[in-house]
Design a protein around this motif. Sequence first.
Motif, PDB file in Angstrom:
ATOM      1  N   LEU A   1       0.864  -1.177   0.000  1.00 48.70           N
ATOM      2  CA  LEU A   1       0.000   0.000   0.000  1.00 48.70           C
ATOM      3  C   LEU A   1       0.900   1.227   0.000  1.00 48.70           C
ATOM      4  O   LEU A   1       1.503   1.578   1.010  1.00 48.70           O
ATOM      5  CB  LEU A   1      -0.923   0.027   1.219  1.00 48.70           C
ATOM      6  CG  LEU A   1      -1.761   1.308   1.374  1.00 48.70           C
ATOM      7  CD1 LEU A   1      -2.662   1.514   0.154  1.00 48.70           C
ATOM      8  CD2 LEU A   1      -2.596   1.260   2.648  1.00 48.70           C
TER       9      LEU A   1
ATOM     10  N   ARG B   1       1.079   5.320  -1.109  1.00 48.49           N
ATOM     11  CA  ARG B   1       0.284   6.479  -1.505  1.00 48.49           C
ATOM     12  C   ARG B   1       1.137   7.742  -1.474  1.00 48.49           C
ATOM     13  O   ARG B   1       2.072   7.858  -0.690  1.00 48.49           O
ATOM     14  CB  ARG B   1      -0.932   6.647  -0.591  1.00 48.49           C
ATOM     15  CG  ARG B   1      -1.925   5.506  -0.704  1.00 48.49           C
ATOM     16  CD  ARG B   1      -3.176   5.742   0.108  1.00 48.49           C
ATOM     17  NE  ARG B   1      -2.894   5.783   1.541  1.00 48.49           N
ATOM     18  CZ  ARG B   1      -3.818   6.056   2.465  1.00 48.49           C
ATOM     19  NH1 ARG B   1      -5.061   6.304   2.098  1.00 48.49           N
ATOM     20  NH2 ARG B   1      -3.508   6.071   3.738  1.00 48.49           N
TER      21      ARG B   1
ATOM     22  N   TYR C   1      -3.199   6.936  -4.654  1.00 47.77           N
ATOM     23  CA  TYR C   1      -2.641   5.596  -4.699  1.00 47.77           C
ATOM     24  C   TYR C   1      -1.498   5.544  -5.702  1.00 47.77           C
ATOM     25  O   TYR C   1      -1.541   6.164  -6.760  1.00 47.77           O
ATOM     26  CB  TYR C   1      -3.706   4.577  -5.099  1.00 47.77           C
ATOM     27  CG  TYR C   1      -4.684   4.267  -4.004  1.00 47.77           C
ATOM     28  CD1 TYR C   1      -4.318   3.448  -2.936  1.00 47.77           C
ATOM     29  CD2 TYR C   1      -5.982   4.785  -4.034  1.00 47.77           C
ATOM     30  CE1 TYR C   1      -5.223   3.162  -1.928  1.00 47.77           C
ATOM     31  CE2 TYR C   1      -6.889   4.504  -3.016  1.00 47.77           C
ATOM     32  CZ  TYR C   1      -6.499   3.690  -1.968  1.00 47.77           C
ATOM     33  OH  TYR C   1      -7.392   3.419  -0.965  1.00 47.77           O
ATOM     34  N   TYR C   2      -0.468   4.773  -5.332  1.00 44.91           N
ATOM     35  CA  TYR C   2       0.615   4.493  -6.278  1.00 44.91           C
ATOM     36  C   TYR C   2       0.877   2.993  -6.221  1.00 44.91           C
ATOM     37  O   TYR C   2       1.166   2.475  -5.144  1.00 44.91           O
ATOM     38  CB  TYR C   2       1.883   5.261  -5.914  1.00 44.91           C
ATOM     39  CG  TYR C   2       2.965   5.078  -6.957  1.00 44.91           C
ATOM     40  CD1 TYR C   2       2.981   5.875  -8.100  1.00 44.91           C
ATOM     41  CD2 TYR C   2       3.933   4.093  -6.820  1.00 44.91           C
ATOM     42  CE1 TYR C   2       3.955   5.698  -9.074  1.00 44.91           C
ATOM     43  CE2 TYR C   2       4.899   3.916  -7.790  1.00 44.91           C
ATOM     44  CZ  TYR C   2       4.902   4.706  -8.908  1.00 44.91           C
ATOM     45  OH  TYR C   2       5.851   4.517  -9.874  1.00 44.91           O
TER      46      TYR C   2
ATOM     47  N   ARG D   1      -4.352   4.749  -9.778  1.00 48.59           N
ATOM     48  CA  ARG D   1      -5.729   4.283  -9.924  1.00 48.59           C
ATOM     49  C   ARG D   1      -6.512   5.449 -10.538  1.00 48.59           C
ATOM     50  O   ARG D   1      -6.730   6.476  -9.876  1.00 48.59           O
ATOM     51  CB  ARG D   1      -6.314   3.887  -8.571  1.00 48.59           C
ATOM     52  CG  ARG D   1      -5.605   2.694  -7.934  1.00 48.59           C
ATOM     53  CD  ARG D   1      -6.285   2.239  -6.664  1.00 48.59           C
ATOM     54  NE  ARG D   1      -5.528   1.199  -5.997  1.00 48.59           N
ATOM     55  CZ  ARG D   1      -5.908   0.630  -4.848  1.00 48.59           C
ATOM     56  NH1 ARG D   1      -7.046   1.017  -4.272  1.00 48.59           N
ATOM     57  NH2 ARG D   1      -5.178  -0.307  -4.293  1.00 48.59           N
TER      58      ARG D   1
ATOM     59  N   ASN E   1      -9.331   7.292  -8.603  1.00 50.82           N
ATOM     60  CA  ASN E   1      -8.808   7.982  -7.426  1.00 50.82           C
ATOM     61  C   ASN E   1      -8.063   9.251  -7.822  1.00 50.82           C
ATOM     62  O   ASN E   1      -8.250  10.323  -7.227  1.00 50.82           O
ATOM     63  CB  ASN E   1      -7.882   7.029  -6.652  1.00 50.82           C
ATOM     64  CG  ASN E   1      -7.049   7.726  -5.595  1.00 50.82           C
ATOM     65  OD1 ASN E   1      -5.854   7.941  -5.789  1.00 50.82           O
ATOM     66  ND2 ASN E   1      -7.668   8.072  -4.473  1.00 50.82           N
TER      67      ASN E   1
END
Length: 275
Positions: free
Chosen positions: A81, A83, A92-93, A96, A99
């Motif tokens: 996860l 971000r 998000y990375y 997305r 998003n």
Amino acid sequence: MSVAVIGAGPAGMTAAYQLAKAGVAVDVYEASPYVGGLARSLELWGQIVDLGPHRFFSEDSRVNRLWLEVIGKEYAIVERLTRIYYNGRFYYYPLRPLNALWNLGPLRATACVMSYLDQKMRPARPVADTFEGWVVHRFGRKLFEIFFKNYSEKLWGIPCDQLDSAFAAQRIKKFSLGKAISNALGLSAAKKHKTLVDQFAYPHAGTGSLYARMADAVQQRGGRLFRKTPVASVGVRNARVEGLRLPTGEFRPYEQVISTMPLTLMVLSLPDTPP
């Protein structure tokens, strides 16, 4: 044979570990009180914290064997996860699209896509040999200014138009906005780019525990670890290394020296002024 290793970060400790296993007398010199360098772990807020997000994954079987040899079963496979925090919002990375669109807003998101398409539709030309030119060529100027410029300049302390493109090529490699979108939409049948891995191996006691274990193993095999012991200079005679000189003036002879200290400091530690 006697060998000195300068630096107890990942490279230095791995070298010392391999040498100690081979029965070589090895001493490690570390300027700080800690082992692990920028990949060390520390206790903070009642828990173990890493200095940086050092995920482990490798396609090299030799590296994997060494990692497992040291860490044993004390690790877990972790879901990634990652971000980016920008302008009060988390992104998000890997990317997305929904998003990113929601966070950027329709105007800024459209500007980023148009900037990327504008870059792609221009006639082919050599990519600038700077970090800025390299990233703009692959992501467009808008995304460069939002996500890459400030972060990179804070990290390296050098303006992106003066930073060599090799930094981007090594870190991002063949990754691009097009590949990020294809991956996010499930359109890419090819193997995922390394930047996009969803899982990674992580030691229970933090990334730095790997290098702490290596340090213990080196000392158990007779090697020595000198913490808080910077190296003032490398002794050289007739173009051959003879040992190390400490800030106290003490000279310690060695047949071989492995340096993992920053190259700028290493050059300055040599006895003769380099070209």
